[in-house]
Structure formats: C-alpha cells, structure tokens
Design a protein around this motif. Structure first.
Motif, PDB file in Angstrom:
ATOM      1  N   VAL A   1      -1.870  41.803  15.736  1.00  0.00           N
ATOM      2  CA  VAL A   1      -2.117  41.519  14.458  1.00  0.00           C
ATOM      3  C   VAL A   1      -2.487  40.106  14.253  1.00  0.00           C
ATOM      4  O   VAL A   1      -3.583  39.495  13.889  1.00  0.00           O
ATOM      5  CB  VAL A   1      -1.125  41.659  13.458  1.00  0.00           C
ATOM      6  CG1 VAL A   1      -1.485  41.150  12.059  1.00  0.00           C
ATOM      7  CG2 VAL A   1      -1.314  43.261  13.006  1.00  0.00           C
ATOM      8  N   LYS A   2      -1.597  39.189  15.063  1.00  0.00           N
ATOM      9  CA  LYS A   2      -1.899  37.789  15.110  1.00  0.00           C
ATOM     10  C   LYS A   2      -3.064  37.440  15.519  1.00  0.00           C
ATOM     11  O   LYS A   2      -3.742  36.529  15.535  1.00  0.00           O
ATOM     12  CB  LYS A   2      -0.252  37.009  15.541  1.00  0.00           C
ATOM     13  CG  LYS A   2      -0.432  35.740  15.589  1.00  0.00           C
ATOM     14  CD  LYS A   2       1.064  34.991  15.876  1.00  0.00           C
ATOM     15  CE  LYS A   2       1.442  35.452  17.354  1.00  0.00           C
ATOM     16  NZ  LYS A   2       2.643  34.862  17.696  1.00  0.00           N
TER      17      LYS A   2
ATOM     18  N   LYS B   1      -2.527  30.772  10.644  1.00  0.00           N
ATOM     19  CA  LYS B   1      -3.255  31.946  10.617  1.00  0.00           C
ATOM     20  C   LYS B   1      -2.512  32.698   9.681  1.00  0.00           C
ATOM     21  O   LYS B   1      -1.399  32.521   9.365  1.00  0.00           O
ATOM     22  CB  LYS B   1      -3.310  32.857  11.948  1.00  0.00           C
ATOM     23  CG  LYS B   1      -4.138  32.347  13.039  1.00  0.00           C
ATOM     24  CD  LYS B   1      -4.080  33.169  14.150  1.00  0.00           C
ATOM     25  CE  LYS B   1      -5.331  33.033  15.012  1.00  0.00           C
ATOM     26  NZ  LYS B   1      -5.043  33.922  16.237  1.00  0.00           N
TER      27      LYS B   1
ATOM     28  N   ILE C   1      -2.304  36.493   6.789  1.00  0.00           N
ATOM     29  CA  ILE C   1      -2.718  37.945   6.528  1.00  0.00           C
ATOM     30  C   ILE C   1      -1.881  38.060   5.082  1.00  0.00           C
ATOM     31  O   ILE C   1      -0.633  37.765   4.925  1.00  0.00           O
ATOM     32  CB  ILE C   1      -2.222  38.889   7.716  1.00  0.00           C
ATOM     33  CG1 ILE C   1      -0.705  39.048   7.832  1.00  0.00           C
ATOM     34  CG2 ILE C   1      -2.958  38.801   8.803  1.00  0.00           C
ATOM     35  CD1 ILE C   1      -0.619  40.178   8.793  1.00  0.00           C
ATOM     36  N   ASP C   2      -2.478  38.554   4.392  1.00  0.00           N
ATOM     37  CA  ASP C   2      -2.179  39.224   2.943  1.00  0.00           C
ATOM     38  C   ASP C   2      -1.005  40.065   3.190  1.00  0.00           C
ATOM     39  O   ASP C   2      -1.402  41.113   4.258  1.00  0.00           O
ATOM     40  CB  ASP C   2      -3.286  39.616   2.073  1.00  0.00           C
ATOM     41  CG  ASP C   2      -4.494  38.820   1.820  1.00  0.00           C
ATOM     42  OD1 ASP C   2      -3.877  37.339   1.701  1.00  0.00           O
ATOM     43  OD2 ASP C   2      -5.483  39.205   1.272  1.00  0.00           O
TER      44      ASP C   2
ATOM     45  N   CYS D   1      -6.110  38.454  13.997  1.00  0.00           N
ATOM     46  CA  CYS D   1      -6.629  37.598  12.900  1.00  0.00           C
ATOM     47  C   CYS D   1      -7.476  36.655  12.641  1.00  0.00           C
ATOM     48  O   CYS D   1      -7.377  35.638  13.586  1.00  0.00           O
ATOM     49  CB  CYS D   1      -5.075  37.048  12.371  1.00  0.00           C
ATOM     50  SG  CYS D   1      -4.933  36.217  10.597  1.00  0.00           S
TER      51      CYS D   1
ATOM     52  N   PHE E   1       1.447  44.825   5.330  1.00  0.00           N
ATOM     53  CA  PHE E   1       0.153  44.235   5.628  1.00  0.00           C
ATOM     54  C   PHE E   1      -0.897  45.268   6.133  1.00  0.00           C
ATOM     55  O   PHE E   1      -0.630  46.126   6.743  1.00  0.00           O
ATOM     56  CB  PHE E   1       0.400  42.900   6.278  1.00  0.00           C
ATOM     57  CG  PHE E   1       1.399  43.120   7.557  1.00  0.00           C
ATOM     58  CD1 PHE E   1       0.454  43.382   8.774  1.00  0.00           C
ATOM     59  CD2 PHE E   1       2.480  43.056   7.510  1.00  0.00           C
ATOM     60  CE1 PHE E   1       1.149  43.335  10.135  1.00  0.00           C
ATOM     61  CE2 PHE E   1       3.218  43.188   8.807  1.00  0.00           C
ATOM     62  CZ  PHE E   1       2.904  43.548  10.043  1.00  0.00           C
TER      63      PHE E   1
ATOM     64  N   ALA F   1       1.561  36.238   1.539  1.00  0.00           N
ATOM     65  CA  ALA F   1       1.197  36.235   2.775  1.00  0.00           C
ATOM     66  C   ALA F   1       2.144  35.959   3.954  1.00  0.00           C
ATOM     67  O   ALA F   1       3.303  35.236   3.618  1.00  0.00           O
ATOM     68  CB  ALA F   1      -0.163  35.172   2.892  1.00  0.00           C
TER      69      ALA F   1
ATOM     70  N   ASN G   1      -8.155  34.958   9.718  1.00  0.00           N
ATOM     71  CA  ASN G   1      -7.939  34.111   8.619  1.00  0.00           C
ATOM     72  C   ASN G   1      -7.022  32.881   9.122  1.00  0.00           C
ATOM     73  O   ASN G   1      -6.061  32.919   9.548  1.00  0.00           O
ATOM     74  CB  ASN G   1      -7.184  34.836   7.494  1.00  0.00           C
ATOM     75  CG  ASN G   1      -7.536  35.965   6.963  1.00  0.00           C
ATOM     76  OD1 ASN G   1      -8.997  36.056   6.891  1.00  0.00           O
ATOM     77  ND2 ASN G   1      -6.859  36.936   6.787  1.00  0.00           N
TER      78      ASN G   1
END
Length: 124
Positions: A55-56, A73, A75-76, A59, A124, A86, A61
């Motif tokens: 995920v990281k 970085k 994530i919601d 990501c 998430f 987040a 964002n």
C-alpha cells in the motif's frame, strides 16, 4: 483492508511537523480536515507488513516538503469504524515498519478515551 493493532506512545515529534503550515494546508486541501498536531500510533502484526508495504509503495498521495522537511505519503482511513482520517507514511521516520501513524481532526486519545495497549481497527 481492515487491520487491528495496539495503541502505543510515539516519540512526540509529530506535533512539530503537523504544526507546519505547508503540511497543515496540504492536509486541509487534500484530506478535507485540519489535523490535530499529533498522531495516534498503532502497532500492527508483522504478518501484515507485506500488505502495508505494498500500500505504501503504490501510494500516489504525497505531500512534497519544503526544504529541510520530508515528504509524506497518506491514505484515507477510518479508525474504529467511526473516525475518518488518514494513515501517514513520513519519508523520514524513526519508527519501525509495523508502526502506523493515524491523523485526524481531534486528539483521539481524549476523544475515544484510548490508552497504550488498547486494540483499535484501521480500515483503508
């Protein structure tokens, strides 16, 4: 993805970073809230590290830093099925990989009466 983890004390450094205008302004713009100047630290089981790292690493964002600061970085995510916020992945951190840092608008230890050792969920 929904994970469970244990609340733990952090290093106390997030308050400084989450008080910097460029981080605050970016979180307001990108996440829709002004973060409380501090994170809720949650230790997750090491069996989930591959998923978290995936995920990281995927990501997109990101908050680009001003000079001297690190990128972040994010994530919601939702804490305990009720608090929107987040998970942040600072480029510069002293935490081990199994620490997740959750930000929200309020001081979650007070708002949810959380203490070290409490089990929480992160989705998430």
């Amino acid at each position: 993805m929904k994970l469970y983890g244990e609340v733990t004390s952090g290093l106390g450094k997030a308050a400084f970073f989450l008080s910097q205008d460029f981080y605050v302004d970016n979180f307001i713009k990108k996440c829709g809230f002004k973060p409380y100047p501090g994170t809720l630290n949650v230790i997750i089981s090491e069996e989930h590290l591959d998923q978290i790292n995936e995920v990281k690493n995927s990501c997109e964002n990101i908050i680009k830093p001003e000079e001297g600061f690190g990128a972040v970085k994010y994530i919601d995510a939702t804490l305990n099925d009720k608090v929107n916020g987040a998970i942040v992945f600072p480029a510069k951190t002293e935490h081990t990989e199994n620490y997740l840092e959750f930000i929200a608008e309020k001081k979650l230890r007070d708002e949810l009466n959380l203490k070290d050792g409490d089990i929480v969920s992160l989705e998430f």
